[in-house]
Enzyme design. Sequence first.
Site, PDB file in Angstrom:
ATOM      1  N   ARG A 115      22.341   6.775   6.371  1.00 56.62           N
ATOM      2  CA  ARG A 115      21.322   7.805   6.621  1.00 56.62           C
ATOM      3  C   ARG A 115      20.654   8.302   5.338  1.00 56.62           C
ATOM      4  O   ARG A 115      20.208   9.429   5.229  1.00 56.62           O
ATOM      5  CB  ARG A 115      21.916   9.009   7.367  1.00 56.62           C
ATOM      6  CG  ARG A 115      22.426   8.658   8.743  1.00 56.62           C
ATOM      7  CD  ARG A 115      22.548   9.898   9.610  1.00 56.62           C
ATOM      8  NE  ARG A 115      23.041   9.535  10.919  1.00 56.62           N
ATOM      9  CZ  ARG A 115      24.314   9.569  11.263  1.00 56.62           C
ATOM     10  NH1 ARG A 115      25.218   9.992  10.407  1.00 56.62           N
ATOM     11  NH2 ARG A 115      24.681   9.211  12.469  1.00 56.62           N
ATOM     12  N   LYS A 137       6.851   5.553  -0.609  1.00 55.44           N
ATOM     13  CA  LYS A 137       6.512   4.927   0.674  1.00 55.44           C
ATOM     14  C   LYS A 137       7.314   3.646   0.765  1.00 55.44           C
ATOM     15  O   LYS A 137       7.239   2.806  -0.136  1.00 55.44           O
ATOM     16  CB  LYS A 137       5.027   4.560   0.718  1.00 55.44           C
ATOM     17  CG  LYS A 137       4.134   5.615   1.273  1.00 55.44           C
ATOM     18  CD  LYS A 137       2.776   4.979   1.503  1.00 55.44           C
ATOM     19  CE  LYS A 137       1.747   5.985   1.903  1.00 55.44           C
ATOM     20  NZ  LYS A 137       0.414   5.364   2.020  1.00 55.44           N
ATOM     21  N   GLU A 179      -5.297  -3.205  -7.444  1.00 48.69           N
ATOM     22  CA  GLU A 179      -4.890  -1.799  -7.306  1.00 48.69           C
ATOM     23  C   GLU A 179      -5.403  -0.975  -8.489  1.00 48.69           C
ATOM     24  O   GLU A 179      -5.778   0.178  -8.332  1.00 48.69           O
ATOM     25  CB  GLU A 179      -3.364  -1.682  -7.204  1.00 48.69           C
ATOM     26  CG  GLU A 179      -2.776  -2.189  -5.890  1.00 48.69           C
ATOM     27  CD  GLU A 179      -3.113  -1.307  -4.677  1.00 48.69           C
ATOM     28  OE1 GLU A 179      -3.686  -0.212  -4.846  1.00 48.69           O
ATOM     29  OE2 GLU A 179      -2.828  -1.749  -3.545  1.00 48.69           O
ATOM     30  N   LYS A 207      -1.520   8.340  -9.668  1.00 44.73           N
ATOM     31  CA  LYS A 207      -0.761   8.235  -8.420  1.00 44.73           C
ATOM     32  C   LYS A 207       0.217   9.406  -8.291  1.00 44.73           C
ATOM     33  O   LYS A 207       0.358   9.999  -7.219  1.00 44.73           O
ATOM     34  CB  LYS A 207      -0.012   6.899  -8.361  1.00 44.73           C
ATOM     35  CG  LYS A 207       0.858   6.826  -7.127  1.00 44.73           C
ATOM     36  CD  LYS A 207       0.863   5.539  -6.426  1.00 44.73           C
ATOM     37  CE  LYS A 207       1.507   5.726  -5.056  1.00 44.73           C
ATOM     38  NZ  LYS A 207       1.815   4.499  -4.401  1.00 44.73           N
ATOM     39  N   GLU A 217       1.314  12.158   2.980  1.00 45.78           N
ATOM     40  CA  GLU A 217      -0.033  11.717   3.360  1.00 45.78           C
ATOM     41  C   GLU A 217      -0.628  12.496   4.528  1.00 45.78           C
ATOM     42  O   GLU A 217      -1.130  11.922   5.496  1.00 45.78           O
ATOM     43  CB  GLU A 217      -0.024  10.209   3.650  1.00 45.78           C
ATOM     44  CG  GLU A 217      -1.407   9.608   3.501  1.00 45.78           C
ATOM     45  CD  GLU A 217      -1.407   8.096   3.567  1.00 45.78           C
ATOM     46  OE1 GLU A 217      -0.684   7.480   2.770  1.00 45.78           O
ATOM     47  OE2 GLU A 217      -2.133   7.548   4.408  1.00 45.78           O
ATOM     48  N   ARG A 221      -3.620  12.094  -0.134  1.00 47.76           N
ATOM     49  CA  ARG A 221      -2.934  10.850  -0.541  1.00 47.76           C
ATOM     50  C   ARG A 221      -3.563   9.626   0.136  1.00 47.76           C
ATOM     51  O   ARG A 221      -3.495   8.518  -0.391  1.00 47.76           O
ATOM     52  CB  ARG A 221      -1.434  10.929  -0.218  1.00 47.76           C
ATOM     53  CG  ARG A 221      -0.691   9.675  -0.651  1.00 47.76           C
ATOM     54  CD  ARG A 221       0.811   9.795  -0.604  1.00 47.76           C
ATOM     55  NE  ARG A 221       1.422   8.520  -0.957  1.00 47.76           N
ATOM     56  CZ  ARG A 221       2.699   8.338  -1.214  1.00 47.76           C
ATOM     57  NH1 ARG A 221       3.531   9.357  -1.145  1.00 47.76           N
ATOM     58  NH2 ARG A 221       3.158   7.152  -1.532  1.00 47.76           N
ATOM     59  N   ASN A 225      -5.514   4.751  -0.364  1.00 45.67           N
ATOM     60  CA  ASN A 225      -5.651   3.540   0.459  1.00 45.67           C
ATOM     61  C   ASN A 225      -7.078   2.985   0.413  1.00 45.67           C
ATOM     62  O   ASN A 225      -7.460   2.198   1.279  1.00 45.67           O
ATOM     63  CB  ASN A 225      -5.286   3.844   1.921  1.00 45.67           C
ATOM     64  CG  ASN A 225      -3.848   4.280   2.049  1.00 45.67           C
ATOM     65  OD1 ASN A 225      -2.978   3.761   1.367  1.00 45.67           O
ATOM     66  ND2 ASN A 225      -3.591   5.253   2.907  1.00 45.67           N
ATOM     67  N   HIS A 228      -8.027  -0.528   1.595  1.00 47.13           N
ATOM     68  CA  HIS A 228      -6.847  -1.118   2.234  1.00 47.13           C
ATOM     69  C   HIS A 228      -7.039  -1.444   3.720  1.00 47.13           C
ATOM     70  O   HIS A 228      -6.287  -2.243   4.260  1.00 47.13           O
ATOM     71  CB  HIS A 228      -5.639  -0.192   2.083  1.00 47.13           C
ATOM     72  CG  HIS A 228      -5.005  -0.272   0.721  1.00 47.13           C
ATOM     73  ND1 HIS A 228      -5.707   0.005  -0.433  1.00 47.13           N
ATOM     74  CD2 HIS A 228      -3.753  -0.604   0.325  1.00 47.13           C
ATOM     75  CE1 HIS A 228      -4.894  -0.146  -1.477  1.00 47.13           C
ATOM     76  NE2 HIS A 228      -3.714  -0.523  -1.045  1.00 47.13           N
ATOM     77  N   HIS A 232      -5.779  -4.948   4.247  1.00 40.82           N
ATOM     78  CA  HIS A 232      -4.588  -5.304   5.024  1.00 40.82           C
ATOM     79  C   HIS A 232      -4.918  -6.360   6.085  1.00 40.82           C
ATOM     80  O   HIS A 232      -4.125  -7.257   6.352  1.00 40.82           O
ATOM     81  CB  HIS A 232      -4.009  -4.074   5.730  1.00 40.82           C
ATOM     82  CG  HIS A 232      -3.091  -3.278   4.842  1.00 40.82           C
ATOM     83  ND1 HIS A 232      -2.754  -1.970   5.117  1.00 40.82           N
ATOM     84  CD2 HIS A 232      -2.432  -3.605   3.714  1.00 40.82           C
ATOM     85  CE1 HIS A 232      -1.926  -1.538   4.179  1.00 40.82           C
ATOM     86  NE2 HIS A 232      -1.716  -2.502   3.317  1.00 40.82           N
ATOM     87  N   HIS A 249      -1.969  -9.117  -2.124  1.00 44.75           N
ATOM     88  CA  HIS A 249      -2.354  -7.788  -1.642  1.00 44.75           C
ATOM     89  C   HIS A 249      -3.569  -7.240  -2.408  1.00 44.75           C
ATOM     90  O   HIS A 249      -4.569  -6.838  -1.816  1.00 44.75           O
ATOM     91  CB  HIS A 249      -1.152  -6.841  -1.780  1.00 44.75           C
ATOM     92  CG  HIS A 249      -1.463  -5.430  -1.426  1.00 44.75           C
ATOM     93  ND1 HIS A 249      -1.708  -5.032  -0.133  1.00 44.75           N
ATOM     94  CD2 HIS A 249      -1.590  -4.329  -2.198  1.00 44.75           C
ATOM     95  CE1 HIS A 249      -1.969  -3.728  -0.126  1.00 44.75           C
ATOM     96  NE2 HIS A 249      -1.899  -3.282  -1.367  1.00 44.75           N
TER      97      HIS A 249
HETATM   98  N1  GLY Z   1      -0.117   2.812  -1.780  1.00 41.88           N
HETATM   99  C1  GLY Z   1      -0.641   4.027  -1.341  1.00 41.88           C
HETATM  100  C2  GLY Z   1       0.348   5.144  -1.396  1.00 41.88           C
HETATM  101  O1  GLY Z   1       1.429   5.003  -1.927  1.00 41.88           O
HETATM  102  O2  GLY Z   1       0.050   6.203  -0.913  1.00 41.88           O
END
Ligand code: GLY
Length: 342
Positions: A115, A137, A179, A207, A217, A221, A225, A228, A232, A249
């Site tokens: 957990r 993330k 990126e 970041k 997010e 945040r 993206n 993206h 994606h 990516h």
């Molecule tokens: N890669 C985008 C984020 O970490 O929010």
Amino acid sequence: MNQEAIVTIEVSLGERSYAVVVGRGLFEYVDQYISSRYEKVAVITQEEIPWSLQLSVDSEVFTVPKDERAKSLRVVDEVSSKLALFGLKRNHLIVALGGGVVTDLGGFVASTYYRGTDYINVATTLLGMVDAAVGGKTAVNLRQGKNLVGSFWQPKAVFCDLNTLETLPENQKRSGLGEMAKYSFISHDTLEGMSLLEQVARCVEIKAEYVASDEREGGRRALLNYGHTLGHAVEAQGFERSLGEQLTHGEAVAVGIYFAGKLAFKMGRIDEARLDEHRKVLHSYGLNHRLPSWADKDSLLEYMKRDKKSMGTLTFVLDGRDGLEVVRDVEESMVKDVIHEL
Ligand code: GLY
């Protein structure tokens, strides 16, 4: 170790705050960090990563399959079972050693094992350093889309040893550059003229600031993206095809950034000069802004509708006169037109 060449950036999240250490020759320091805090360590890494850690505590290495295939629930099951057989407990540590695939997977395993177990990221790719390893993330993929099962689980520390980039294949370098280009649009900064260490540190700093202000997010945040949504979709399509045709990516994000620029232009949000700047910034990083010839334009739209941010409507991060923002309910016909013009 050359102390001069080390920069530390804090991700400020109260009691979950941690340091991102950027420099060269950091592996010795990683061992010192671990051995002063933990008695037993599981290192999760991936086939084809030519780096290993010499640790002075009880440790075992678990190697997962190469490329994005490692980000699956099947691999989570396999690795977690092996950790249990190894006797890893909640007060022990998981180390994710590798690129974004390993840090996404390792972080996810750490977030569910007992957990929630401590983990650190030792990033060995540019993409990992400037994005995936920082911010907590974690995720694995489903057939239905990338990163659909995941968690927010912050690492205890992140180490970015620039020496590891010396063995990075060219397409992986471009992935990181995709990126990095993204940060130019988010911050309106240019990284030109900076050393590699300064560039990586600056991206991490941007970041870290977004993560600290919006960890889960709920708002800003999401701007990280940029590029993206289409990115994606293209990446997933490439993955379903033969590996020779796949885009990394960051290469897919670069196409997604140009797509987002064109969509913003079509919607009257930016002028032609700003759209041209999108193309120029991508080219300055040596990135292609066009869709690959194998892309299936019609199914890209379906894929984008399933994007996590979309909540049932077509949603994009788009540029505008006041900078980037999340724009919902974009007209489908407009999106289709821009895809066909790419
Ligand atoms: N890669 C985008 C984020 O970490 O929010």
